[in-house]
Design a protein around this motif. Structure first.
Motif, PDB file in Angstrom:
ATOM      1  N   ILE A  37       0.866  -1.180   0.000  1.00 27.29           N
ATOM      2  CA  ILE A  37       0.000   0.000   0.000  1.00 27.29           C
ATOM      3  C   ILE A  37       0.897   1.222   0.000  1.00 27.29           C
ATOM      4  N   ASP A  38       0.755   2.050  -1.023  1.00 26.99           N
ATOM      5  CA  ASP A  38       1.639   3.200  -1.213  1.00 26.99           C
ATOM      6  C   ASP A  38       0.898   4.476  -0.851  1.00 26.99           C
ATOM      7  N   ASP A  40       2.607   7.319  -0.369  1.00 28.96           N
ATOM      8  CA  ASP A  40       3.472   8.422  -0.792  1.00 28.96           C
ATOM      9  C   ASP A  40       2.960   9.000  -2.110  1.00 28.96           C
ATOM     10  N   ARG A  41       2.777  10.299  -2.178  1.00 31.35           N
ATOM     11  CA  ARG A  41       2.266  10.921  -3.400  1.00 31.35           C
ATOM     12  C   ARG A  41       3.200  10.723  -4.586  1.00 31.35           C
ATOM     13  N   GLN A  42       4.480  10.501  -4.341  1.00 32.91           N
ATOM     14  CA  GLN A  42       5.402  10.230  -5.445  1.00 32.91           C
ATOM     15  C   GLN A  42       5.110   8.884  -6.099  1.00 32.91           C
ATOM     16  N   GLY A  43       4.470   7.994  -5.375  1.00 33.23           N
ATOM     17  CA  GLY A  43       4.010   6.732  -5.954  1.00 33.23           C
ATOM     18  C   GLY A  43       5.115   5.780  -6.375  1.00 33.23           C
ATOM     19  N   THR A  44       6.239   5.782  -5.688  1.00 36.53           N
ATOM     20  CA  THR A  44       7.363   4.940  -6.096  1.00 36.53           C
ATOM     21  C   THR A  44       6.995   3.462  -6.081  1.00 36.53           C
ATOM     22  N   ILE A  45       6.358   3.002  -5.023  1.00 34.67           N
ATOM     23  CA  ILE A  45       5.991   1.586  -4.924  1.00 34.67           C
ATOM     24  C   ILE A  45       4.835   1.258  -5.868  1.00 34.67           C
ATOM     25  N   ASP A  46       3.893   2.177  -6.004  1.00 33.13           N
ATOM     26  CA  ASP A  46       2.788   1.964  -6.938  1.00 33.13           C
ATOM     27  C   ASP A  46       3.306   1.807  -8.368  1.00 33.13           C
ATOM     28  N   PRO A  66       0.645  -7.603  -5.704  1.00 28.81           N
ATOM     29  CA  PRO A  66      -0.287  -6.496  -5.918  1.00 28.81           C
ATOM     30  C   PRO A  66       0.103  -5.279  -5.085  1.00 28.81           C
ATOM     31  N   VAL A  67      -0.020  -4.099  -5.692  1.00 30.36           N
ATOM     32  CA  VAL A  67       0.266  -2.836  -5.006  1.00 30.36           C
ATOM     33  C   VAL A  67      -0.871  -1.864  -5.318  1.00 30.36           C
ATOM     34  N   VAL A  68      -1.329  -1.148  -4.293  1.00 29.20           N
ATOM     35  CA  VAL A  68      -2.376  -0.146  -4.502  1.00 29.20           C
ATOM     36  C   VAL A  68      -1.900   1.190  -3.957  1.00 29.20           C
ATOM     37  N   ALA A  69      -2.354   2.261  -4.588  1.00 27.62           N
ATOM     38  CA  ALA A  69      -2.079   3.618  -4.104  1.00 27.62           C
ATOM     39  C   ALA A  69      -3.214   4.049  -3.184  1.00 27.62           C
ATOM     40  N   ALA A  70      -2.882   4.832  -2.169  1.00 33.54           N
ATOM     41  CA  ALA A  70      -3.887   5.297  -1.223  1.00 33.54           C
ATOM     42  C   ALA A  70      -3.545   6.710  -0.771  1.00 33.54           C
ATOM     43  N   GLY A  78      -7.528   3.343   3.042  1.00 36.97           N
ATOM     44  CA  GLY A  78      -6.366   2.725   2.411  1.00 36.97           C
ATOM     45  C   GLY A  78      -5.951   1.460   3.126  1.00 36.97           C
ATOM     46  N   LEU A  79      -5.935   1.507   4.448  1.00 33.53           N
ATOM     47  CA  LEU A  79      -5.578   0.335   5.233  1.00 33.53           C
ATOM     48  C   LEU A  79      -6.592  -0.791   5.038  1.00 33.53           C
ATOM     49  N   GLY A  80      -7.832  -0.411   4.787  1.00 30.92           N
ATOM     50  CA  GLY A  80      -8.869  -1.414   4.552  1.00 30.92           C
ATOM     51  C   GLY A  80      -8.625  -2.261   3.310  1.00 30.92           C
ATOM     52  N   ARG A  81      -7.780  -1.760   2.409  1.00 34.05           N
ATOM     53  CA  ARG A  81      -7.460  -2.527   1.192  1.00 34.05           C
ATOM     54  C   ARG A  81      -6.656  -3.788   1.514  1.00 34.05           C
ATOM     55  N   SER A  82      -6.159  -3.889   2.746  1.00 30.26           N
ATOM     56  CA  SER A  82      -5.344  -5.044   3.123  1.00 30.26           C
ATOM     57  C   SER A  82      -6.186  -6.246   3.544  1.00 30.26           C
TER      58      SER A  82
END
Length: 214
Positions: A37-38, A40-46, A66-70, A78-82
């Motif tokens: 779960i990313d 960070d607005r830079q979205g590096t992991i996303d 799988p990776v999601v932006a939040a 965002g945490l609920g996506r886990s």
């Protein structure tokens, strides 16, 4: 219950994204159902996750991550996506002072908070106050020294100062010139057989896995 691993440091360039993606792959290779779960607005992991998904269309043997932006403004959603995953590893922006409420909320929800730190006085000055904040939010956090060189005086000095204020992981991530190269394809050093630099990340995952299952 999903185990939550929060990667957080107040200083940019500390290695949060490098550690996040390597822990994701290490956990998945162990058979865990993982999600990144990313926040960070830079979205590096996303972005890394998107590159990995594109690569797997051609080379599906690489394990699915799988990776999601939040958005930090709505960190609970965002945490609920886990939900439904064994492990969620969360990357966060460095400017913790600008998002104190959200990141401390995530810290309280996490099973462990990993705080990457380079071996410089600047990093100690930045990390030490954040560790004090985390003490009020969680009883399970650890500093991980990144780009570490045990043979230097600065390593011993910085490690000694951090030990006085924080739990320091027994594993350091050394300076690895090629650590960023695989990320261009959505990969990590752990995706390659006998890749140089694998062991520290495997050992770090073993440490984190043990801590979250105590």
């Amino acid at each position: 219950m999903t185990k939550i691993i929060l990667i957080s440091s107040p200083k940019g360039g500390s290695g949060k994204s490098v550690i996040t993606r390597h822990l994701l792959v290490a956990a998945a290779q162990q058979g865990k159902k993982v999600i990144g779960i990313d926040f960070d607005r830079q979205g590096t992991i996303d972005k890394w996750g998107r590159r990995r998904s594109a690569l797997r269309l051609k080379m599906p043997d690489f394990i699915d991550i799988p990776v999601v932006a939040a958005q930090l403004q709505d960190w609970r959603a965002g945490l609920g996506r886990s939900s439904g995953y064994d492990i969620a590893i969360i990357d966060t922006p460095p400017s913790v002072e600008d998002h104190m409420s959200a990141i401390t909320g995530l810290a309280q929800a996490a099973n462990i908070v990993i705080v990457p730190s380079a071996c410089t006085q600047d990093d100690v000055d930045s990390v030490a106050p954040w560790i004090e904040v985390l003490r009020q939010s969680t009883n399970n956090s650890a500093v991980v020294l990144n780009r570490a060189n045990r043979r230097t005086n600065s390593f011993a000095r910085v490690r000694g100062r951090l030990i006085k204020v924080a739990d320091v992981a027994p594993v350091e991530i050394p300076q690895l010139e090629d650590v960023h190269v695989p990320s261009g394809q959505g990969l990590t050093l752990l995706d390659f057989t006998k890749s140089r630099g694998q062991e520290p990340f495997e050992e770090l995952w073993a440490f984190v896995d043990r801590k979250i299952n105590q």
